[in-house]
Design a protein around this motif. Structure first.
Motif, mmCIF file in Angstrom:
data_model
loop_
_atom_site.group_PDB
_atom_site.id
_atom_site.type_symbol
_atom_site.label_atom_id
_atom_site.label_comp_id
_atom_site.label_asym_id
_atom_site.label_seq_id
_atom_site.Cartn_x
_atom_site.Cartn_y
_atom_site.Cartn_z
ATOM 1 N N UNK A 225 -15.222 -57.896 50.262
ATOM 2 C CA UNK A 225 -14.855 -56.689 51.003
ATOM 3 C C UNK A 225 -14.341 -55.619 50.047
ATOM 4 N N UNK A 226 -14.524 -54.368 50.447
ATOM 5 C CA UNK A 226 -14.045 -53.266 49.619
ATOM 6 C C UNK A 226 -12.605 -52.924 49.972
ATOM 7 N N UNK B 264 -8.201 -51.380 53.590
ATOM 8 C CA UNK B 264 -7.213 -50.334 53.870
ATOM 9 C C UNK B 264 -7.364 -49.828 55.303
ATOM 10 N N UNK B 265 -8.594 -49.636 55.750
ATOM 11 C CA UNK B 265 -8.825 -49.174 57.119
ATOM 12 C C UNK B 265 -8.322 -50.199 58.129
ATOM 13 N N UNK B 266 -8.576 -51.474 57.859
ATOM 14 C CA UNK B 266 -8.105 -52.532 58.756
ATOM 15 C C UNK B 266 -6.584 -52.586 58.831
ATOM 16 N N UNK C 279 -3.962 -45.748 53.591
ATOM 17 C CA UNK C 279 -4.877 -44.887 52.860
ATOM 18 C C UNK C 279 -5.479 -45.716 51.722
ATOM 19 N N UNK C 280 -6.743 -45.465 51.468
ATOM 20 C CA UNK C 280 -7.450 -46.206 50.422
ATOM 21 C C UNK C 280 -6.752 -46.051 49.069
ATOM 22 N N UNK C 281 -6.338 -44.826 48.752
ATOM 23 C CA UNK C 281 -5.683 -44.569 47.460
ATOM 24 C C UNK C 281 -4.383 -45.347 47.318
ATOM 25 N N UNK D 211 2.832 -56.704 48.819
ATOM 26 C CA UNK D 211 2.312 -57.953 48.251
ATOM 27 C C UNK D 211 1.308 -58.599 49.203
ATOM 28 N N UNK D 212 1.575 -58.534 50.489
ATOM 29 C CA UNK D 212 0.658 -59.088 51.475
ATOM 30 C C UNK D 212 -0.679 -58.354 51.453
ATOM 31 N N UNK D 213 -0.645 -57.044 51.368
ATOM 32 C CA UNK D 213 -1.881 -56.249 51.322
ATOM 33 C C UNK D 213 -2.668 -56.561 50.052
#
Length: 116
Positions: free
Chosen positions: A39-40, A45-47, A51-53, A27-29
């Motif tokens: 932002x993308x 996800x990188x920060x 994983x992006x997926x 939920x935080x993410x």
């Protein structure tokens, strides 16, 4: 075991340790993604070290839950709401662009009038 079989076995992807995330972490993410419109998902996800997926799936799942919390809507109705939200976002971007363009033209017009 023959050399060919060994090569095939060596090419198989190895299982990695999976990290499990609590509902609060998820939920935080998702909240970070929603609160960061410029932002993308890839950058976020990188920060966060995800994983992006994975993050994308969490965002989609949260969006579906927000649209239809009890799961009673048909797929077509959810899809229609999703399309309307996308159209609304596009129209909002177009409107923002138009406002910026008008401000830019006004600024150029003032510069021309001031130079005379």
């Amino acid at each position: 075991m023959s050399d060919e079989k060994k090569r095939r076995v060596d090419r198989r992807p190895r299982k990695t340790d999976r990290r499990w995330y609590s509902p609060e972490e998820r939920a935080s993410a998702v909240r970070i993604v929603r609160e960061s419109p410029g932002r993308t998902i890839r950058d976020i996800a990188a920060d966060l070290g995800l994983k992006e997926d994975t993050l994308y799936a969490w965002v989609v799942r949260a969006r579906k839950a927000q649209i239809d919390p009890d799961g009673s809507m048909s797929d077509a109705a959810r899809r229609r709401i999703w399309e309307l939200e996308r159209e609304n976002a596009r129209l909002q971007r177009d409107l923002d662009f138009e406002r910026k363009a008008k401000a830019f033209i006004r600024q150029i017009s003032h510069r021309r009038n001031d130079s005379r």
